[in-house]
Design a protein around this motif. Structure first.
Motif, mmCIF file in Angstrom:
data_model
loop_
_atom_site.group_PDB
_atom_site.id
_atom_site.type_symbol
_atom_site.label_atom_id
_atom_site.label_comp_id
_atom_site.label_asym_id
_atom_site.label_seq_id
_atom_site.Cartn_x
_atom_site.Cartn_y
_atom_site.Cartn_z
ATOM 1 N N UNK A 854 53.411 71.077 48.394
ATOM 2 C CA UNK A 854 53.204 71.420 49.721
ATOM 3 C C UNK A 854 54.623 70.669 50.571
ATOM 4 N N UNK A 855 55.351 69.820 50.050
ATOM 5 C CA UNK A 855 56.079 69.595 50.581
ATOM 6 C C UNK A 855 56.990 70.230 50.378
ATOM 7 N N UNK A 856 57.667 70.786 49.678
ATOM 8 C CA UNK A 856 58.425 71.862 49.265
ATOM 9 C C UNK A 856 58.606 73.095 50.123
ATOM 10 N N UNK A 857 56.849 73.527 50.420
ATOM 11 C CA UNK A 857 56.601 74.551 51.582
ATOM 12 C C UNK A 857 57.487 74.182 52.420
ATOM 13 N N UNK A 858 56.635 72.755 53.148
ATOM 14 C CA UNK A 858 57.142 72.490 54.824
ATOM 15 C C UNK A 858 59.076 72.552 54.654
ATOM 16 N N UNK A 859 59.428 71.654 54.026
ATOM 17 C CA UNK A 859 60.333 71.679 53.794
ATOM 18 C C UNK A 859 61.091 73.229 53.418
ATOM 19 N N UNK A 860 60.738 74.255 53.065
ATOM 20 C CA UNK A 860 62.291 75.397 53.344
ATOM 21 C C UNK A 860 61.249 76.044 54.966
ATOM 22 N N UNK A 866 69.839 69.184 60.521
ATOM 23 C CA UNK A 866 71.355 68.105 60.972
ATOM 24 C C UNK A 866 71.523 67.308 60.389
ATOM 25 N N UNK A 867 72.990 66.689 60.321
ATOM 26 C CA UNK A 867 73.348 65.823 59.336
ATOM 27 C C UNK A 867 72.542 64.227 58.939
ATOM 28 N N UNK A 868 72.312 63.817 59.995
ATOM 29 C CA UNK A 868 71.008 62.950 60.276
ATOM 30 C C UNK A 868 69.426 62.834 59.641
ATOM 31 N N UNK A 869 68.792 64.309 60.348
ATOM 32 C CA UNK A 869 67.992 65.286 60.177
ATOM 33 C C UNK A 869 68.168 65.090 57.688
ATOM 34 N N UNK A 870 68.740 65.998 57.238
ATOM 35 C CA UNK A 870 68.699 66.335 56.168
ATOM 36 C C UNK A 870 68.955 64.654 55.814
ATOM 37 N N UNK A 871 69.864 63.836 56.008
ATOM 38 C CA UNK A 871 70.120 62.596 55.271
ATOM 39 C C UNK A 871 68.074 61.904 55.709
ATOM 40 N N UNK A 872 67.898 62.044 56.502
ATOM 41 C CA UNK A 872 65.813 61.446 56.473
ATOM 42 C C UNK A 872 64.721 62.143 55.493
ATOM 43 N N UNK A 873 65.609 63.866 55.439
ATOM 44 C CA UNK A 873 64.849 63.952 54.181
ATOM 45 C C UNK A 873 65.078 63.428 52.695
ATOM 46 N N UNK A 874 66.447 63.845 52.924
ATOM 47 C CA UNK A 874 66.736 62.616 51.217
ATOM 48 C C UNK A 874 66.739 62.267 50.807
ATOM 49 N N UNK A 897 63.669 69.557 43.029
ATOM 50 C CA UNK A 897 65.179 69.797 43.268
ATOM 51 C C UNK A 897 65.502 70.314 43.837
ATOM 52 N N UNK A 898 64.509 71.360 44.281
ATOM 53 C CA UNK A 898 64.603 72.348 45.440
ATOM 54 C C UNK A 898 64.581 72.249 47.030
ATOM 55 N N UNK A 899 63.549 71.303 47.178
ATOM 56 C CA UNK A 899 64.189 70.449 48.578
ATOM 57 C C UNK A 899 65.355 70.144 48.455
ATOM 58 N N UNK A 900 65.885 69.039 47.684
ATOM 59 C CA UNK A 900 66.803 68.655 47.961
ATOM 60 C C UNK A 900 67.986 69.481 47.629
#
Length: 939
Positions: A854-860, A866-874, A897-900
């Protein structure tokens, strides 16, 4: 060169019966090498007397002979042509018996000596004279302890005897035999008594002479005067004798007669003397006619009394027959009748013939009484043989043994049919007074015990307990008891009849009627077939459907019975039938009857197995009513309720019960799994037995709230709390299913193999397939129940607060949505760990996989970071990855791994912040994530 023929051992006498007797005693001689035939025996010496003329050869180890006039103890020496003269290990004592004047004898008995009747040695006969002989010393034998050994007396006095009436009487023998325990003073008193008796006998004649001395002297004087007259006859003074005087007297009488009759008188003296004597005789007859008449009458009476006394055996025989019949002494009646026929059968004396006819009339009535008694049933075998022997010895017209066989067979058939009618048509349970209860002991059969309706309470009486027994059970008990009691007597009597052992006879030319032998086999076959069909009609009516309806009708239709029998009573009935069949099979019956019994036993065992397996299937399917939802956890099996134990107990108890009742077979019973049809049906039922538990588990998992146990408390809320919710029911049943699949089913299959059930591998395959299907179904349902609360709110919580990955400020930590998801996983972990720790990895791996998907689906779905958004997700994905590290699967790792890979590349200046935030997350969630670390240590 031919070898010399081997010489046979000489005859050896090792036993004789009886060991003593008078001349003419019939003795049985036993030993070794007593000849090969009658011609081979050339000499039989008993007490030194040759007895070969009366010897009857039976076998090489048995001879029958009659003793000769030997006296004393001697050996028995047998001499044969084939083996020569033999030896003896035993001896025979011969003695002579004097017969008294009042005892019956076929020869003239001298009356000069009198022997007390009690000294007679005779066979069983009607006692005619009973006399009591007192001890000559007037002493009692109460002080004697035991009897002095007769063998020792014979050794001490070889030619003596203790009988006071015999010529070889020895006083020492008498004292040792009768008074060896008497004291010396008592013996002196006995001697004094004997002297007094002797003096009394010697003084008797002297006293008589003294009393009648005057009379004796007068008689002597008269005799002396007569003697003087006779002597003076020749010396008379007239020189005349008595004869001359007599002649003168006759002459005077002659002249007187001539004058009266006026006849011519001849002159010769002879005629004259003849007429005188005749006239004198007539005169004397007229004078003494009354006296002589009374004398003749007395002589006739005396002769008649003598005949009556001498032949009183025959004259008293009718009365003695009646008396002995009333007393039950049938042997005496038969012996007396045979004796009377041998003594008076050929007589021409009318009075004897008349008495013999009266005896035969009473014997005919006695034969009818015995025959009626023989046909009166029930009766034991020994009594029947006894009555048949009596009838044969009495020469009954007909064949009493065959009449008894026919009557007993018909009686047995009627009895079986009467019991069928009684139990089938009567009302509720029959009382013990209305139908005879067989006397067979039933301690070998055990009443069913574990069912509450089948056991007796302590306050119940046996009669009350019997009323609760199903009608079919009572009927089978009576049916088998009748066969076990009565049929063996019928078969044994017939076997004795055709083997010639029923009546011992010397008629060697008597042949057995073979037509009756085949008829008897048919008679026994009818009884056995009737018993089999009556038993089948109760439990297996389908097995006799091949018979025409008219033939099935006499066996009864038990399907219409108002009283059904619980299946738990079936083993009890099977035990009765198998025990009865075992009893009948031990009789060496004909092959047809044996096959009928074997088929009945085999079909009953098969039917019992099928019914009990089906009952076990039903019991397992209804186990849901016993579920108390009490979970017991151990390190090996995880958490389980009592259901797997109950399931295994039912299966093992059923298998063990069937082993004791069905699979164990006797020597003449077939192996239960010998037929292919039985193997297929047993395999199907065993598979159904194991698979039935899956249905129970499924019903409890999905519809467990419908089977909530009823509590005695009126508080409904507390009763409802007994049954857990759906998700908990699913994991509990999943744990039970997993335990059965991995442990219980292997033990059950091993138990089946131990009891030699066929094709257990197929049963294992089918049962495992059923449990695996249920396992997958319960697991999927549980994962769905536990994943939805965690995965469902994930998207809403991800974007809570109008979060946007394009315009996100610098991260300060992991957001709440991820913590909420992790707490959901922890909650699932706690529930599974409390019930079945062995399922933790399997359940959490699937939940994590669903969550990462489900997380992979949501992040896809996020197109720009943004840089901060990507940092928060990572940060969040790495924190989640570290938290569920031990539950990751290949699929969940790929989703992470797909999300990262989708996120923007990490800048060098953000690495320190990311590390700091990750450590902060781990520190804040340390206690929450500790359960995962403990699992890693366990794993």
């Amino acid at each position: 060169m031919q070898a010399a023929p081997r010489k046979k051992n000489p005859p050896l006498v090792t036993g004789i019966s009886p060991k003593e007797g008078p001349p003419g005693t019939r003795v049985t001689i036993r030993g070794e090498n007593l000849g090969t035939s009658t011609k081979d025996v050339i000499s039989v010496m008993i007490c030194g007397v040759e007895c070969v003329m009366s010897t009857e050869w039976k076998t090489s180890s048995k001879l029958i002979a009659r003793t000769g006039p030997g006296k004393g103890k001697g050996d028995i020496i047998v001499k044969t042509q084939s083996s020569g003269q033999g030896s003896s290990n035993v001896g025979f004592r011969g003695y002579f018996v004097q017969t008294g004047p009042l005892q019956e004898s076929a020869v003239w008995v001298s009356e000069t000596q009198w022997v007390p009747p009690t000294m007679e040695r005779s066979s069983m006969s009607t006692p005619l004279v009973i006399a009591q002989v007192d001890d000559p010393l007037g002493l009692s034998d109460e002080g004697n302890q035991g009897k002095f050994p007769e063998d020792e007396l014979l050794e001490l006095f070889p030619e003596g005897s203790g009988d006071t009436s015999l010529e070889n009487f020895t006083p020492t023998w008498f004292l040792l035999e009768n008074h060896h325990g008497t004291g010396f003073d008592d013996l002196k008193a006995g001697l004094a008594y004997l002297k007094r008796k002797s003096d009394q006998r010697s003084e008797g004649p002297k006293a008589f002479v003294k009393t009648n001395l005057n009379t004796i002297m007068e008689c002597q004087h008269v005799l002396a005067d007569v003697h003087c007259k006779l002597m003076a006859d020749n010396t008379d003074t007239n020189n005349s004798s008595i004869t001359d005087d007599l002649e003168k007297l006759l002459q005077s009488f002659y002249f007187f007669s001539r004058t009266q009759n006026k006849t011519n008188i001849k002159s010769d003296k002879s005629g004259y003397l003849h007429v005188c004597i005749s006239d004198a005789n007539k005169c004397a007859d007229s004078l003494f006619q009354d006296v002589l008449g009374r004398k003749d009458s007395a002589d006739a009476t005396r002769n008649a009394l003598h005949v009556l006394h001498r032949f009183k055996f025959l004259f008293y025989l009718p009365l003695n027959i009646e008396r002995n019949i009333k007393k039950g002494d049938y042997d005496i009646v038969i012996n007396d009748f045979a004796r009377a026929k041998s003594l008076f059968g050929d007589t021409d004396v009318q009075v004897f013939k008349k008495m013999l006819d009266e005896v035969e009339r009473r014997i005919k009535d006695f034969q009818d009484v015995l025959h009626d008694k023989l046909l009166l049933l029930p009766s034991n075998l020994s009594e029947q043989k006894r009555l048949i022997r009596f009838l044969v010895e009495l020469e009954y017209a007909g064949d009493p043994a065959w009449d008894c066989l026919n009557n007993q067979q018909q009686w047995l058939i009627d009895l079986l049919m009467d019991y069928k009618t009684k139990y089938l048509e009567d009302g509720l349970y029959t009382t013990a007074e209305e139908i005879r209860v067989p006397t067979t002991q039933r301690h070998l059969f055990v009443k069913p015990g574990k069912q509450g309706s089948l056991t007796r309470s302590p306050d119940q009486t046996p009669a009350g307990w019997r009323f609760k027994t199903p009608q079919k059970v009572l009927y089978i008990e009576e049916l088998t008891d009748i066969m076990a009691e009565s049929f063996p007597d019928l078969w044994k009597l017939g076997h004795a009849y055709f083997s010639g052992t029923l009546i011992e006879t010397n008629e060697k030319d008597k042949k057995i009627d073979t037509t009756k032998h085949s008829t008897f086999k048919k008679m026994t076959g009818e009884v056995v077939s009737l018993f089999s069909n009556l038993s089948r009609a109760v439990f297996m009516p389908e097995s006799i459907e091949s018979l025409p309806s008219k033939q099935r009708e006499p066996f009864g239709d038990w399907s219409k019975s108002k009283h059904e029998m619980p299946p738990s009573w079936l083993p009890h009935c099977a035990r009765y039938i198998r025990s009865c069949v075992s009893t009948l099979s031990s009789l060496d019956l004909p092959s047809d009857a044996q096959d009928v019994l074997s088929d009945l036993s085999y079909d009953m065992r098969t039917h019992c197995m099928v019914v009990l397996l089906k009952q076990a299937v039903s019991d397992i399917e209804s186990l849901h009513s016993h579920e108390a939802w009490n979970v017991e956890v151990d390190d090996v099996n995880g958490g389980t309720t009592q259901l797997p134990v109950l399931f295994e107990n039912i299966v093992n108890e059923t298998v063990q019960h069937l082993h004791e009742l069905v699979t164990l077979h006797g020597t003449k019973e077939a192996e239960i799994f010998s037929q292919r049809t039985v193997q297929k049906e047993v395999n199907y039922l065993c598979t159904s037995l194991l698979s039935a538990f899956t249905k129970c588990l499924q019903e409890l998992a999905y519809d467990g709230d419908k089977f909530s146990p009823k509590e005695e408390d009126d508080d409904i809320s507390e009763a409802e709390e007994v049954v857990p919710p759906l998700d908990k029911r699913l994991i509990i049943m999943l744990s039970n299913c997993n335990h059965v699949l991995n442990t219980v089913i292997y033990r059950v299959i091993e138990n089946l193999e131990k009891h030699k059930y066929p094709e257990t591998n197929k049963v294992f395959t089918e049962a495992s397939k059923s449990f695996k299907q249920l396992d997958e179904k319960l697991f999927s349902a549980y994962i769905e129940e536990k994943s939805n609360p965690v995965v469902g709110p994930l998207e809403q919580n991800l974007y809570s607060g109008k979060y946007d990955f394009k315009q996100f400020v610098k991260p300060t930590g992991v957001r709440s949505y991820l913590k909420f998801a992790l707490m959901g996983i922890i909650q699932v972990h706690a529930e599974v760990f409390s019930i079945s720790p062995v399922l933790l990895s399997r359940v959490l791996c699937q939940v994590v996989e669903n969550l990462t998907s489900e997380l992979s689906r949501l992040f896809h779905c996020v197109h720009n970071f943004s840089n901060n958004g990507g940092l928060q997700a990572r940060l969040e994905m790495l924190a989640f990855n570290d938290a569920i590290e031990i539950y990751k699967t290949e699929s969940s790792s790929q989703h992470i791994q797909d999300v990262l890979n989708r996120l923007p590349s990490l800048r060098s200046e953000d690495r320190g912040l990311l590390e700091e935030l990750l450590n902060k997350f781990k520190s804040n969630m340390k206690f929450q994530l500790m359960c995962f670390h403990s699992d890693s240590l366990v794993n």
